[in-house]
Scaffold this active site. Structure first.
Site, short mmCIF file in Angstrom:
data_model
loop_
_atom_site.label_atom_id
_atom_site.label_comp_id
_atom_site.label_asym_id
_atom_site.label_seq_id
_atom_site.Cartn_x
_atom_site.Cartn_y
_atom_site.Cartn_z
N TYR A 1 98.65 36.27 24.43
CA TYR A 1 97.93 35.25 23.16
C TYR A 1 98.17 34.15 22.91
O TYR A 1 97.64 33.02 22.00
CB TYR A 1 98.58 36.19 22.46
CG TYR A 1 98.94 38.08 22.02
CD1 TYR A 1 97.24 37.90 22.41
CD2 TYR A 1 99.39 38.85 21.04
CE1 TYR A 1 96.80 39.26 22.07
CE2 TYR A 1 99.16 39.91 20.84
CZ TYR A 1 97.98 40.23 21.86
OH TYR A 1 96.86 41.84 21.43
N LYS B 1 100.34 46.21 34.48
CA LYS B 1 99.38 46.54 34.77
C LYS B 1 99.19 46.45 36.35
O LYS B 1 99.08 45.50 37.04
CB LYS B 1 98.06 46.17 34.16
CG LYS B 1 96.60 47.20 35.10
CD LYS B 1 96.30 48.28 34.34
CE LYS B 1 95.09 48.67 34.91
NZ LYS B 1 94.99 50.11 35.06
N ASP C 1 97.05 51.55 31.10
CA ASP C 1 96.36 53.22 30.96
C ASP C 1 97.60 54.19 31.02
O ASP C 1 97.31 54.80 30.09
CB ASP C 1 95.52 52.84 31.78
CG ASP C 1 95.41 52.88 33.24
OD1 ASP C 1 96.62 52.64 33.94
OD2 ASP C 1 95.68 52.54 33.88
N ASP D 1 101.65 44.92 21.56
CA ASP D 1 100.78 44.94 20.19
C ASP D 1 100.24 46.22 20.33
O ASP D 1 99.90 47.02 19.46
CB ASP D 1 99.91 44.17 20.32
CG ASP D 1 99.59 43.47 18.96
OD1 ASP D 1 99.66 44.28 18.16
OD2 ASP D 1 97.73 42.69 18.97
N ASP E 1 101.80 50.05 18.06
CA ASP E 1 101.06 51.13 16.95
C ASP E 1 100.69 52.60 17.56
O ASP E 1 100.51 52.51 16.50
CB ASP E 1 99.46 49.87 16.80
CG ASP E 1 98.74 48.83 15.63
OD1 ASP E 1 100.23 48.48 15.76
OD2 ASP E 1 98.81 48.19 14.97
#
Ligand code: NAD
Length: 362
Positions: free
Chosen positions: A142, A196, A228, A252, A256
């Protein structure tokens, strides 16, 4: 002890829910012999109305000089027509940046009394879950370069490209890893680090660095999990997690997902921490303009944010435990605001009444 707390009531239901948390903190102060000195500061829409800007200098100076900051929520339709550079959200970004808040702590816990709100299968719900997402907040993709390179034909041209760059330094990974291990020391001493690393160089540096920092915390068990697989495990078996350590983007998305499986947004607190103990504590939800000023808001997420503030900013663990236990008892004994009530509940409590119920059990 005396503690200086900066209060940012903000917009919408913010004043109602922060007032609720202040009442609870005052009762905790009486019971445990502390004095909390509260000072109000403006941020967001309320600050735009009073001063013309969403993050006034007085708020910056006052918050930085306090022991901790408790925030309700900011924003609402009234300020939607403001230019992008002067919207309430700019105030939030401004205060996070000014306080150097690089760690986001988001607990996601299933309250047995609210298990009917959980969207997961009954056998998974029966095992319960109580996890803490620790998300890096100021680095990663980001904050890397965001580039778009248009070829001659513009957006339709097959050669038009865009890319976003993920960068993490060892320093950034070390400090968020330490935040996760410190959080684990206050919990069940288990960290799952998400990456990852089968594909990404940043993830390989992440994993190597997290394992090195883990040696400073021999009591904490560390596991690695690919992102994942984590997305899947959160809905298959969330009870396996204690502290979940993530980069900015992975956190992020996963935080959620973790908050959704609890089923009740009015119950979720959060903390943002930086290099000093002075952090920013706020509910996960927004300013709920649809119910603002009606005394209908659920104050528990803000009351639980105040408990997190006691635990993480002020090291008052017994006091934080007392608030959390009072909230548990309220729920177990059937206290419900409208957002967590079922049609079969005899009585729905107002924001003030729910706060009264917490105070009775403190
Ligand atoms: P929201 O979280 O404010 O509301 C979503 C829904 O949940 C609404 O129906 C609301 O009534 C309900 N709700 C939220 N909190 C509740 C509570 N404590 N008790 C009972 N019901 C509750 O999200 P939104 O509607 O998307 O956003 C409204 C405003 O809040 C927007 O301006 C948005 O930018 C802002 N916002 C601020 C923050 C923050 O201050 N950190 C976070 C998210 C959204």
């Amino acid at each position: 002890m005396q503690y200086n707390i900066a209060l940012i009531k903000g917009d919408g239901i913010g004043p109602e829910i922060v007032t609720a948390a202040v009442r609870v903190l005052e009762k905790v102060g009486e019971r445990f012999g502390h004095t909390f000195v509260f000072t109000d500061y403006l941020l967001g829409g309320a600050a735009i109305d009073a001063t013309g800007v969403p993050f006034p200098e007085e708020t910056r100076v006052g918050c930085l000089a306090s022991d901790s900051v408790l925030l309700g929520a900011v924003g609402g339709p009234k300020w939607d027509s403001q230019p992008a550079t002067n919207r309430p959200e700019k105030g939030l970004l401004g205060i996070r940046k000014a306080m150097g808040l690089y760690t986001n702590l988001r607990p996601a816990r299933l309250y047995p009394a609210l298990k009917d709100e959980c969207p997961l299968r009954a056998d998974i719900v029966a095992k319960g879950f109580d996890l803490m997402m620790v998300r890096e907040l100021t680095g990663g993709i980001y904050f890397g370069d965001h580039v778009r390179q248009d070829a001659a034909g513009g957006a339709q041209d097959p050669d038009t490209k865009a890319w976003d760059v993920e960068v993490y330094s060892v320093m950034e990974i070390e400090r968020i890893a330490r935040a996760a291990f410190e959080a684990a020391m206050k919990r069940r001493k288990h960290v799952t680090s998400i990456d990852k690393s089968n594909v990404l160089a940043t993830s390989r540096l992440w994993r190597e660095t997290v394992h090195r920092i883990a040696k400073e915390y021999p009591e904490v068990t560390l596991d690695d999990m690919l992102v994942d697989n984590t997305a899947m495990q959160l809905v298959r078996n969330p009870s396996q997690f204690d502290v979940v350590l993530t980069s900015n983007m992975f956190g992020d998305i996963l935080s959620d997902e973790a908050s959704q499986i609890t089923g009740s947004i009015g119950m979720l607190p959060s903390a943002s921490l930086g290099a000093t103990r002075c952090g920013l504590y706020e509910p996960l939800h927004g300013s709920a303009p649809d119910i603002a000023g009606q005394n209908k808001a659920n104050p528990l997420a803000t009351i639980l944010s105040a408990a997190m503030m006691l635990r993480y900013a002020l090291d008052l663990n017994d006091e934080a435990d007392a608030i959390e236990a009072a909230v548990d008892r309220c729920l177990n004994e059937g206290c419900r605001t409208a957002d967590i009530a079922r049609s079969t509940d005899a009585r729905v409590l107002t924001c003030t009444e729910m706060t009264d119920e917490v105070l009775k059990r403190l």
